[in-house]
Design an enzyme around this catalytic site. Structure first.
Site, mmCIF file in Angstrom:
data_model
loop_
_atom_site.group_PDB
_atom_site.id
_atom_site.type_symbol
_atom_site.label_atom_id
_atom_site.label_comp_id
_atom_site.label_asym_id
_atom_site.label_seq_id
_atom_site.Cartn_x
_atom_site.Cartn_y
_atom_site.Cartn_z
ATOM 1 N N HIS A 1 -54.995 -107.665 11.050
ATOM 2 C CA HIS A 1 -55.869 -107.454 12.170
ATOM 3 C C HIS A 1 -56.738 -105.981 12.116
ATOM 4 O O HIS A 1 -56.232 -105.250 11.577
ATOM 5 C CB HIS A 1 -55.340 -107.326 13.486
ATOM 6 C CG HIS A 1 -54.550 -108.761 13.689
ATOM 7 N ND1 HIS A 1 -54.314 -109.114 15.087
ATOM 8 C CD2 HIS A 1 -54.278 -109.910 13.196
ATOM 9 C CE1 HIS A 1 -53.650 -110.331 15.171
ATOM 10 N NE2 HIS A 1 -53.740 -110.728 13.786
ATOM 11 N N GLU B 1 -57.088 -103.363 14.173
ATOM 12 C CA GLU B 1 -56.507 -102.233 14.468
ATOM 13 C C GLU B 1 -55.277 -101.944 13.319
ATOM 14 O O GLU B 1 -55.220 -100.807 13.123
ATOM 15 C CB GLU B 1 -55.873 -102.548 15.709
ATOM 16 C CG GLU B 1 -56.747 -102.847 16.733
ATOM 17 C CD GLU B 1 -56.919 -104.327 17.117
ATOM 18 O OE1 GLU B 1 -57.479 -104.835 18.376
ATOM 19 O OE2 GLU B 1 -56.841 -105.274 16.147
ATOM 20 N N CYS C 1 -54.491 -107.503 20.602
ATOM 21 C CA CYS C 1 -53.276 -108.483 20.907
ATOM 22 C C CYS C 1 -51.949 -107.877 21.076
ATOM 23 O O CYS C 1 -51.758 -106.725 20.790
ATOM 24 C CB CYS C 1 -53.256 -109.416 19.612
ATOM 25 S SG CYS C 1 -52.564 -108.642 18.088
ATOM 26 N N CYS D 1 -50.930 -105.746 17.569
ATOM 27 C CA CYS D 1 -51.619 -104.579 17.736
ATOM 28 C C CYS D 1 -51.450 -103.483 18.713
ATOM 29 O O CYS D 1 -51.394 -102.468 18.200
ATOM 30 C CB CYS D 1 -53.281 -104.939 17.600
ATOM 31 S SG CYS D 1 -53.745 -106.015 16.268
#
Length: 188
Positions: free
Chosen positions: A53, A55, A115, A118
Site C-alpha cells: 500500500h 503508506e 486502512c 497502514c
C-alpha cells in the site's frame, strides 16, 4: 510547501498508480521539517504483495533514508542495531522508558484514509500526524471498504471472520523469555 501541496503530491502518486495499472488510487508522502523525504504508492497489482500500500511503501522508503547506516542482514552484521533510542513522550502509555526513534517527528499525507494495516504501520513507526484527502465513505464508494475489518477487530477472537486461536503458549514463551532476559535488548 503546505498541507495542500503535500496532499496534491500524494494524489498525483495515487493517480499514477491507477494509470499505470500498479494498484488502487492510494499514494502517500512522508514529511520531516516540512520537506518530503519519502513517497509511496499502491503497487499491489504490480507486485502481487497485499502489503504494498502507498503508506507502507512510503514508510519503508523513509526508514531506509533516515537509517542509511543500517547493516545488511548478514552473518557478519546480524547483531548490530543503529536505531537511536529516545525517551518515551511525557504522558505516553508506553510501558518501556525508551524506544528506537523510528519515524518520530515525521508526518504522513495520504490520498485516502489509511486502512487498518497502514494505520497500524503508522502507529508502529511513531509518525506524529496523519492527513488524508478522501475519507472512508468516499473510499467505500469506489469499491474499497475497511469498515468490516475495523468492526471485526472489535469482536472477541472467537467471533471473528478469520479463525484466531491460541495454541501451545509454552512454545512462544521461549522466545518471549529470550527477549525478557536479553541484557542488551534494543526496544522498538
Amino acid at each position: 510547501m503546505g498541507h495542500k501541496e503535500f496532499l496534491a503530491e500524494a494524489a498525483r502518486l495515487a493517480t499514477e498508480s491507477v494509470e499505470k495499472g500498479w494498484g488502487g488510487p492510494f499514494g502517500s508522502v512522508i514529511t520531516q521539517d516540512d520537506e518530503i523525504i519519502a513517497r509511496g504508492q499502491n503497487r499491489v497489482l504490480l507486485t502481487a504483495d497485499p502489503t504494498a500500500h502507498g503508506e507502507v511503501e512510503a514508510i519503508r522508503k523513509a526508514v531506509s533514508l533516515l537509517n542509511p547506516e543500517a547493516p545488511t542482514v548478514s552473518e557478519e552484521h546480524q547483531n548490530e542495531f543503529t536505531l537511536e533510542l529516545i525517551p518515551r513522550p511525557e504522558g505516553s502509555p508506553d510501558v518501556v522508558p525508551e524506544r528506537a526513534r523510528m519515524l518520530q517527528g515525521c508526518t504522513i499525507y495520504t490520498s485516502g484514509a489509511p486502512c487498518p494495516m497502514c494505520m497500524s504501520a503508522i502507529y508502529w513507526s511513531r509518525i506524529g500526524a496523519v492527513y488524508y484527502s478522501c475519507d472512508w465513505e468516499a473510499t467505500e464508494e469506489i469499491g474499497f471498504s475497511d469498515a468490516f475489518q475495523y468492526e471485526d477487530f472489535q469482536r472477541p477472537t472467537s467471533e471473528r471472520s478469520i479463525k484466531v486461536e491460541q495454541l501451545f503458549p509454552e512454545v512462544g514463551a521461549r522466545a518471549y523469555d529470550a527477549w525478557e532476559h536479553k541484557k542488551d535488548k534494543h526496544p522498538y
